[in-house]
Design an enzyme around this catalytic site. Structure first.
Site, mmCIF file in Angstrom:
data_model
loop_
_atom_site.group_PDB
_atom_site.id
_atom_site.type_symbol
_atom_site.label_atom_id
_atom_site.label_comp_id
_atom_site.label_asym_id
_atom_site.label_seq_id
_atom_site.Cartn_x
_atom_site.Cartn_y
_atom_site.Cartn_z
ATOM 1 N N CYS A 192 -3.114 1.870 -10.880
ATOM 2 C CA CYS A 192 -2.101 1.396 -10.319
ATOM 3 C C CYS A 192 -2.377 0.534 -8.960
ATOM 4 O O CYS A 192 -1.575 -0.443 -8.693
ATOM 5 C CB CYS A 192 -0.995 2.188 -10.215
ATOM 6 S SG CYS A 192 -1.395 3.598 -9.315
ATOM 7 N N HIS A 409 1.017 6.814 -6.365
ATOM 8 C CA HIS A 409 1.585 5.610 -7.331
ATOM 9 C C HIS A 409 1.626 4.695 -6.329
ATOM 10 O O HIS A 409 2.145 4.594 -5.223
ATOM 11 C CB HIS A 409 2.629 5.773 -8.127
ATOM 12 C CG HIS A 409 2.934 4.776 -9.195
ATOM 13 N ND1 HIS A 409 1.763 4.403 -10.101
ATOM 14 C CD2 HIS A 409 4.022 3.973 -9.465
ATOM 15 C CE1 HIS A 409 2.504 3.393 -10.829
ATOM 16 N NE2 HIS A 409 3.630 3.188 -10.282
#
Length: 470
Positions: A192, A409
């Protein structure tokens, strides 16, 4: 010989070695797992002829203690001075233009390629140059093996590690959801950090570098052609920054190496092209953008390209600890990798400039941060918890776009108004758009930010806590 023929000859070579060593049980196991075929070579003379070993075979036979198997003869030859590979010049018309693979600094004044340990030093160096091909594929394999092992060391910390399936499957495919066609889709967790950095740079190109009188909704409802164009230009910017605005290397998926490491079938099939102008770099990326956008290894290709553009030695000098890696536990991107893509340097911290820590006895430890204002910013939930301090170079980027680090994330926040990026802008209320490629968004997320915040922080979502750090 290629493909199946190479496999058959290789298997026959291994069987000849096992036979010479008297390893009958091992041969039986091999025959069970890899049965012989009509193409298998059972005659040693035929095998020597196919492998062009007649000269080496006669030389070995004249030795006081000759080796028994052809495999040993080949290995001895490759390990000896007489096995030094011969390079070919750039002008050799037999060289494929994309098969420019080893730094020209690996070639000595006589046109010979230096030994493997010398090549490793050059491949790790801080001065990448145009690359060239070998006439003998085995010579190329020997030196490229050095590069692949060095890449795995800087990426994973071990040549025995491999990319996870999440990384192998990830590319820069755009969403087809109305209103989100500018968004890159993340398939699974892991890469990510790379995706968010590329997403942010693509939004920069789309919103602030593509002249348009359209409304925001119309600009974000981007055509396939325009979003691909923005992607290629975003990748060019990332690699050009990593190459210190002087040169950049692009990894292109197209070699089975040797040495002690675990193959993942990806790095072994990559070739590298180096450009010394941004226009050339952009042109090459436009020609091969499908490999990044829709190919199976797009995310890996960009990561390798950024490493080679920066060079492994320079990345190690960027880091606080030279043995740090770019991919950490569970396949997550480290801060060093995110910083490399956003700022062009793989520094370990997000504060401004550098920080010296007193180590006692007149010694100090130097911690490296962000040296200048970046085009794209970064906000981190870790700052809310006082684990780190994000400096103004990232909090106040040149464009109102931020990569957001929250709960292991990375995602993206952006504002369509470029004025928001300036320090003197003190609007009491403004809108931000949020995009998370992993969240399976079905519509745009617009957040209205105002100065009056509620006081009960226990009920505040992590994303808002990140915005508050700004």
């Amino acid at each position: 010989m290629m493909g199946k023929d190479v496999e058959e000859v290789s298997a026959s070579l291994v069987r000849e070695y096992l036979s010479r060593k008297g390893l009958k049980k091992t041969i039986a196991c091999m025959d069970e797992e890899l049965p012989r075929t009509n193409s298998s070579i059972n005659n040693r003379s035929d095998l020597r002829r196919i492998l062009h070993l007649e000269g080496l075979y006669k030389k070995n036979k004249a030795e006081e203690h000759p080796l028994k198997s052809m495999l040993e003869i080949i290995v001895k030859d490759r390990m000896s001075e007489g096995g030094k590979p011969k390079g070919c010049r750039h002008g050799d018309n037999q060289a494929h233009p994309l098969e420019q693979t080893i730094s020209s600094s690996s070639m000595d004044m006589t046109g010979n390629v230096k030994r493997e340990e010398d090549c490793m030093e050059n491949l790790l160096g801080d001065s990448p140059r145009y690359l060239f091909i070998y006439k003998n594929p085995s010579d190329m394999i020997s030196v490229l093996s050095c590069l692949i092992q060095a890449l795995k060391e800087i990426i994973f910390g071990s040549p025995m590690a491999c990319f996870t399936e999440e990384w192998k499957q990830q590319n820069f495919t755009f969403s087809d959801t109305p209103g989100l066609k500018y968004g890159i889709v993340q398939k699974k967790g892991g890469p990510c950090g790379v995706l968010a950095a590329v997403q942010a740079c693509a939004i920069q190109k789309l919103l602030f570098e593509e002249s348009s009188n359209d409304s925001l909704d119309e600009r974000l409802e981007v055509s396939n052609i325009l979003r691909t164009k923005c992607l290629s230009r975003a990748l060019a910017d990332i690699l050009w920054r990593a190459g210190n605005m002087k040169r950049a290397t692009v990894a292109i998926s197209l070699f089975t190496p040797i040495g002690r490491y675990k193959s993942d079938g990806i790095l072994e099939m990559i070739t590298y092209v180096t450009m010394e102008t941004l226009d050339d770099l952009t042109s090459v990326l436009e020609q091969h953008i499908r490999q990044f956008e829709s190919g199976p290894f797009g995310c890996i290709l960009l990561t390798v390209s950024a490493i080679l553009s920066r060079t492994i030695a320079t990345i190690q000098s960027d880091m606080d600890v030279p043995t740090s890696t770019l991919i950490g536990a569970h396949g997550y991107c480290t801060q060093e990798l995110v910083n490399l893509l956003l700022c062009g340097q793989a520094v370990s911290n997000v504060f401004d400039d550098e920080m010296k820590l007193d180590s006692g006895n007149g010694n100090f430890t130097l911690l490296k941060g962000i040296k200048a204002h970046c085009n794209i910013g970064l906000l981190s939930l870790f700052e809310h918890y006082d684990i780190c301090k994000v400096g103004s170079h990232l909090k106040t980027p040149k464009f109102p776009i931020w990569v957001v680090c929250s709960e292991s994330h990375f995602s993206v926040l952006f504002c369509p108004s470029e004025d928001l990026a300036t320090d003197h802008c003190r609007e009491e209320e403004f809108d931000l758009y949020y995009y998370d490629g992993l969240a399976n968004q079905q519509e745009p997320i617009r957040l209205t930010v105002c100065e009056s915040f509620p006081l009960d922080s226990d009920l505040i979502p992590p994303l808002e806590l990140c915005i508050r750090t700004k």
